[in-house]
Design an enzyme around this catalytic site. Structure first.
Site, PDB file in Angstrom:
ATOM      1  N   ARG A  58      43.362  36.876  45.516  1.00  0.00           N
ATOM      2  CA  ARG A  58      42.194  37.608  46.035  1.00  0.00           C
ATOM      3  C   ARG A  58      41.781  37.131  47.433  1.00  0.00           C
ATOM      4  O   ARG A  58      41.314  37.911  48.256  1.00  0.00           O
ATOM      5  CB  ARG A  58      41.043  37.449  45.024  1.00  0.00           C
ATOM      6  CG  ARG A  58      39.813  38.295  45.318  1.00  0.00           C
ATOM      7  CD  ARG A  58      38.867  38.259  44.135  1.00  0.00           C
ATOM      8  NE  ARG A  58      37.492  38.521  44.501  1.00  0.00           N
ATOM      9  CZ  ARG A  58      36.905  39.713  44.370  1.00  0.00           C
ATOM     10  NH1 ARG A  58      37.561  40.725  43.873  1.00  0.00           N
ATOM     11  NH2 ARG A  58      35.639  39.870  44.723  1.00  0.00           N
ATOM     12  N   ILE A  84      34.577  44.594  48.710  1.00  0.00           N
ATOM     13  CA  ILE A  84      35.549  44.433  47.627  1.00  0.00           C
ATOM     14  C   ILE A  84      34.689  44.175  46.379  1.00  0.00           C
ATOM     15  O   ILE A  84      33.733  43.399  46.425  1.00  0.00           O
ATOM     16  CB  ILE A  84      36.521  43.269  47.952  1.00  0.00           C
ATOM     17  CG1 ILE A  84      37.558  43.022  46.863  1.00  0.00           C
ATOM     18  CG2 ILE A  84      35.821  41.965  48.236  1.00  0.00           C
ATOM     19  CD1 ILE A  84      38.638  41.988  47.292  1.00  0.00           C
ATOM     20  N   SER A  85      34.993  44.851  45.282  1.00  0.00           N
ATOM     21  CA  SER A  85      34.139  44.757  44.093  1.00  0.00           C
ATOM     22  C   SER A  85      34.155  43.357  43.465  1.00  0.00           C
ATOM     23  O   SER A  85      35.100  42.595  43.637  1.00  0.00           O
ATOM     24  CB  SER A  85      34.604  45.752  43.020  1.00  0.00           C
ATOM     25  OG  SER A  85      34.626  47.049  43.529  1.00  0.00           O
ATOM     26  N   GLN A  86      33.104  43.092  42.716  1.00  0.00           N
ATOM     27  CA  GLN A  86      32.993  41.858  41.930  1.00  0.00           C
ATOM     28  C   GLN A  86      34.219  41.764  40.999  1.00  0.00           C
ATOM     29  O   GLN A  86      34.618  42.774  40.405  1.00  0.00           O
ATOM     30  CB  GLN A  86      31.713  41.965  41.108  1.00  0.00           C
ATOM     31  CG  GLN A  86      31.412  40.800  40.212  1.00  0.00           C
ATOM     32  CD  GLN A  86      30.240  41.116  39.283  1.00  0.00           C
ATOM     33  OE1 GLN A  86      29.811  42.276  39.167  1.00  0.00           O
ATOM     34  NE2 GLN A  86      29.724  40.102  38.638  1.00  0.00           N
TER      35      GLN A  86
END
Ligand code: SAH
Length: 239
Positions: A58, A84-86
């Site tokens: 990530r 960017i999503s959790q």
């Protein structure tokens, strides 16, 4: 003297390589902690989702100054006003699609390319569309560099889907839409699943799980969420 210089140079080289290796090892440790405490602990059990998230680096998908926060429990800015999503949301949405290794997946909202990379570790192929040109270019380069060859990026308005590659076994929309785009419903296979955040802009939306049956579409609200908005390309907007 020459010998000493050589020793110095190899010493520095060794130090740099060791720091690099330690940095990567540290990220791997942070990643396994993330999967354990943020994903598994909150009920995600789908093995392929867990191992994809354990695998995809990530930190390589966020700007350099945000890398130290890459494995923290929240969304992160990725430039151009996007996020960017959790990690938990990535895990939840991925699991919800019930992907198989043979599946062809469509993602709308490539962003950093992280979600596409996760999907590409599980499914056969991922077609992903990003409306912001800079993000599309960067994500395409990044996915190629990291070897996610089965994730194909296109720049454009995802409202229209990717008709040339349809139908899809699964569709994931990672931007908040006011309504489910009809072309996406049309491009979903019978028996296929779509996950999409739906609701008015500037408000909490519902993550909607859509299942397409032979004679009907089933929609289920599964969780309240916040997402950056689904935008439209006004220049080519026909519908
Ligand atoms: N999935 C991404 C995060 C998505 S953020 C990741 O893993 O990093 C949502 C993204 O959707 C943003 O990059 C935004 O530019 C994009 N987007 C918004 N509307 C869109 C549309 N109509 N078509 C394609 N992309 C869109």
């Amino acid at each position: 003297m020459k010998g000493i210089t050589k020793a110095w140079i190899s010493g520095i080289f060794f130090f740099l390589m060791a720091s690099l290796a330690m940095g990567q090892a540290d990220y791997a440790l942070q990643r396994s902690q993330m999967v354990k405490t943020q994903i598994q602990a909150r009920g995600i059990t789908h093995q392929a989702t867990l191992s994809a998230m354990l695998n995809v680096p990530r930190h390589e998908f966020v700007p350099e100054d945000k890398q130290v926060f890459a494995y923290s429990d929240g969304p992160l800015p990725i430039g151009n006003g996007q996020t960017i999503s959790q990690p938990y949301i990535v895990g939840y949405m991925t699991q919800a699609l019930r992907l198989k290794a043979s599946h062809r997946v469509l993602e709308i909202g490539t962003g950093s390319g992280y979600q596409a990379a996760v999907l590409s570790k599980i499914a056969d192929s991922v077609y992903t569309i990003e409306i912001v040109k800079e993000l599309a270019i960067t994500a395409k380069k990044r996915l190629k560099l990291l070897g996610y060859d089965n994730a194909i990026v296109r720049q454009g308005d995802g409202y229209h889907g990717w008709p040339e590659k349809a139908p899809f076994d699964a569709i994931m929309v990672t931007a908040g839409a006011e309504a489910i785009p009809q072309p996406l419903l049309d491009q979903l296979k019978v028996g296929g699943r779509m996950i999409i955040p739906v609701g008015p802009h500037n408000a909490v939306r519902q993550l909607v799980l859509v299942t397409k049956k032979k004679d009907k579409i089933i929609k289920k609200n599964v969780m309240p969420v916040r997402f950056v908005p689904f935008t439209r390309d006004k220049t080519k907007n026909k519908s």
